[in-house]
Design a protein around this motif. Structure first.
Motif, PDB file in Angstrom:
ATOM      1  N   VAL A 118      -3.749  -6.337   1.850  1.00 53.95           N
ATOM      2  CA  VAL A 118      -4.385  -4.870   1.660  1.00 53.95           C
ATOM      3  C   VAL A 118      -3.516  -3.939   0.709  1.00 53.95           C
ATOM      4  N   PHE A 119      -4.278  -3.243  -0.283  1.00 55.12           N
ATOM      5  CA  PHE A 119      -3.696  -2.287  -1.153  1.00 55.12           C
ATOM      6  C   PHE A 119      -4.053  -0.882  -0.773  1.00 55.12           C
ATOM      7  N   ILE A 120      -2.945  -0.044  -0.667  1.00 54.58           N
ATOM      8  CA  ILE A 120      -3.166   1.176  -0.043  1.00 54.58           C
ATOM      9  C   ILE A 120      -2.446   2.062  -1.330  1.00 54.58           C
ATOM     10  N   GLN A 121      -3.233   3.201  -1.737  1.00 52.24           N
ATOM     11  CA  GLN A 121      -2.406   4.424  -2.481  1.00 52.24           C
ATOM     12  C   GLN A 121      -2.250   5.472  -1.649  1.00 52.24           C
ATOM     13  N   ARG A 122      -0.861   6.109  -1.774  1.00 51.80           N
ATOM     14  CA  ARG A 122      -0.363   6.914  -0.821  1.00 51.80           C
ATOM     15  C   ARG A 122       0.034   8.125  -1.785  1.00 51.80           C
ATOM     16  N   GLN A 123      -0.358   9.351  -1.363  1.00 52.70           N
ATOM     17  CA  GLN A 123      -0.030  10.712  -2.111  1.00 52.70           C
ATOM     18  C   GLN A 123       1.168  10.944  -1.625  1.00 52.70           C
ATOM     19  N   VAL A 124       2.186  11.042  -2.259  1.00 53.03           N
ATOM     20  CA  VAL A 124       3.568  11.459  -2.106  1.00 53.03           C
ATOM     21  C   VAL A 124       3.776  12.998  -2.235  1.00 53.03           C
ATOM     22  N   ASP A 125       5.117  13.707  -1.809  1.00 46.01           N
ATOM     23  CA  ASP A 125       5.191  14.981  -2.024  1.00 46.01           C
ATOM     24  C   ASP A 125       5.085  15.642  -3.175  1.00 46.01           C
ATOM     25  N   VAL A 126       5.496  14.780  -4.448  1.00 49.90           N
ATOM     26  CA  VAL A 126       5.522  15.247  -5.461  1.00 49.90           C
ATOM     27  C   VAL A 126       4.164  15.348  -6.175  1.00 49.90           C
ATOM     28  N   PRO A 127       3.952  16.467  -6.730  1.00 50.68           N
ATOM     29  CA  PRO A 127       2.580  16.842  -7.090  1.00 50.68           C
ATOM     30  C   PRO A 127       1.727  15.909  -7.991  1.00 50.68           C
ATOM     31  N   ASN A 128       0.772  15.197  -7.811  1.00 51.43           N
ATOM     32  CA  ASN A 128      -0.098  14.359  -8.508  1.00 51.43           C
ATOM     33  C   ASN A 128       0.682  13.119  -8.871  1.00 51.43           C
ATOM     34  N   THR A 129       1.425  12.838  -7.505  1.00 54.31           N
ATOM     35  CA  THR A 129       2.173  11.628  -7.756  1.00 54.31           C
ATOM     36  C   THR A 129       1.728  10.631  -6.531  1.00 54.31           C
ATOM     37  N   ASN A 130       1.286   9.311  -6.866  1.00 56.16           N
ATOM     38  CA  ASN A 130       1.055   8.279  -5.732  1.00 56.16           C
ATOM     39  C   ASN A 130       1.925   6.854  -5.771  1.00 56.16           C
ATOM     40  N   GLU A 131       2.059   6.633  -4.605  1.00 58.55           N
ATOM     41  CA  GLU A 131       2.873   5.425  -4.535  1.00 58.55           C
ATOM     42  C   GLU A 131       1.633   4.199  -4.144  1.00 58.55           C
ATOM     43  N   HIS A 132       1.912   3.037  -4.497  1.00 61.73           N
ATOM     44  CA  HIS A 132       1.066   2.082  -4.186  1.00 61.73           C
ATOM     45  C   HIS A 132       1.576   0.965  -3.161  1.00 61.73           C
ATOM     46  N   ILE A 133       1.049   0.573  -2.295  1.00 58.98           N
ATOM     47  CA  ILE A 133       1.665  -0.336  -1.331  1.00 58.98           C
ATOM     48  C   ILE A 133       0.822  -1.408  -1.084  1.00 58.98           C
ATOM     49  N   LEU A 134       1.561  -2.822  -1.046  1.00 60.68           N
ATOM     50  CA  LEU A 134       0.910  -3.816  -0.924  1.00 60.68           C
ATOM     51  C   LEU A 134       1.281  -4.402   0.542  1.00 60.68           C
ATOM     52  N   TYR A 135       0.426  -4.566   1.209  1.00 54.11           N
ATOM     53  CA  TYR A 135       0.592  -5.281   2.830  1.00 54.11           C
ATOM     54  C   TYR A 135       0.249  -6.568   2.605  1.00 54.11           C
ATOM     55  N   SER A 136       1.256  -7.301   2.407  1.00 51.64           N
ATOM     56  CA  SER A 136       0.991  -8.966   2.207  1.00 51.64           C
ATOM     57  C   SER A 136       0.978  -9.871   3.244  1.00 51.64           C
ATOM     58  N   PHE A 137      -0.033 -10.052   3.875  1.00 48.76           N
ATOM     59  CA  PHE A 137       0.103 -10.912   4.954  1.00 48.76           C
ATOM     60  C   PHE A 137       0.196 -12.356   4.567  1.00 48.76           C
ATOM     61  N   THR A 138       0.129 -12.509   3.384  1.00 49.93           N
ATOM     62  CA  THR A 138       0.610 -13.953   2.773  1.00 49.93           C
ATOM     63  C   THR A 138       2.040 -14.096   2.844  1.00 49.93           C
ATOM     64  N   ASP A 139       2.654 -13.197   2.147  1.00 48.46           N
ATOM     65  CA  ASP A 139       3.976 -13.294   1.925  1.00 48.46           C
ATOM     66  C   ASP A 139       5.096 -12.606   3.091  1.00 48.46           C
ATOM     67  N   GLY A 140       4.245 -11.805   4.110  1.00 45.61           N
ATOM     68  CA  GLY A 140       4.950 -11.196   5.067  1.00 45.61           C
ATOM     69  C   GLY A 140       5.696 -10.234   4.694  1.00 45.61           C
ATOM     70  N   THR A 141       5.163  -9.204   3.672  1.00 43.19           N
ATOM     71  CA  THR A 141       5.861  -8.100   3.313  1.00 43.19           C
ATOM     72  C   THR A 141       5.139  -6.926   3.065  1.00 43.19           C
ATOM     73  N   ILE A 142       5.775  -5.994   3.117  1.00 49.29           N
ATOM     74  CA  ILE A 142       5.195  -4.322   2.771  1.00 49.29           C
ATOM     75  C   ILE A 142       5.917  -4.149   1.598  1.00 49.29           C
ATOM     76  N   THR A 143       5.311  -3.986   0.356  1.00 49.45           N
ATOM     77  CA  THR A 143       6.084  -3.531  -0.871  1.00 49.45           C
ATOM     78  C   THR A 143       5.271  -2.589  -1.705  1.00 49.45           C
ATOM     79  N   ASP A 144       6.142  -1.749  -2.300  1.00 52.21           N
ATOM     80  CA  ASP A 144       5.781  -0.643  -3.334  1.00 52.21           C
ATOM     81  C   ASP A 144       5.663  -1.503  -4.622  1.00 52.21           C
TER      82      ASP A 144
END
Length: 141
Positions: free
Chosen positions: A36-62
């Motif tokens: 699953v790919f998530i785009q998360r709005q962070v506190d810095v204006p107009n800034t997003n981080e992109h998170i990958l929930y990898s159920f294949t690799d067992g990780t949550i990664t930016d």
């Protein structure tokens, strides 16, 4: 071969609840392997981080750096095999394994727990069941 996952409104609601997504989070994509790919709005204006929930690799990664380089998921072939496992999807298709609505390919024994990355260890499973089962076992990287 590419099996795009359709995110129906009921599936979206279930995923938002299971993943504890907030109003600042946008679900961008789900791969045929339930990642699953998530785009998360962070506190810095107009800034997003992109998170990958990898159920294949067992990780949550930016993966923001990769998104900046290759674009938002769903991407085409730039990261096709790394993120979407197109080669594995083609192999499974050749073996006659297909996906119904709300399903993904899942590892019977997760690869991050020593399971093999092969057709004998892959089956079809309801996305919600797969994510619910594996989410507590993912680690942040």
């Amino acid at each position: 071969m590419h099996y795009p996952i359709t995110i129906s409104p009921p599936l979206m609601l279930q995923l938002r609840k299971i993943l504890s997504l907030t109003d600042q989070d946008t679900l961008l994509d789900i791969t045929a392997f339930g990642d699953v790919f998530i785009q998360r709005q962070v506190d810095v204006p107009n800034t997003n981080e992109h998170i990958l929930y990898s159920f294949t690799d067992g990780t949550i990664t930016d993966v923001s750096d990769l998104v900046a380089e290759h674009g938002l998921p769903p991407v085409s072939l730039d990261l096709g095999d790394q993120w979407y496992q197109f080669n594995a999807q083609a192999m499974l298709n050749d073996d006659g394994l297909t996906l119904a609505e709300g399903e993904c390919f899942g590892f019977i024994k997760p690869t991050f727990e020593g399971g093999d990355y092969g057709p004998h260890n892959i089956h079809t499973v309801k996305i919600i069941d797969y994510i619910s089962d594996l989410l507590p076992r993912l680690t942040h990287t």
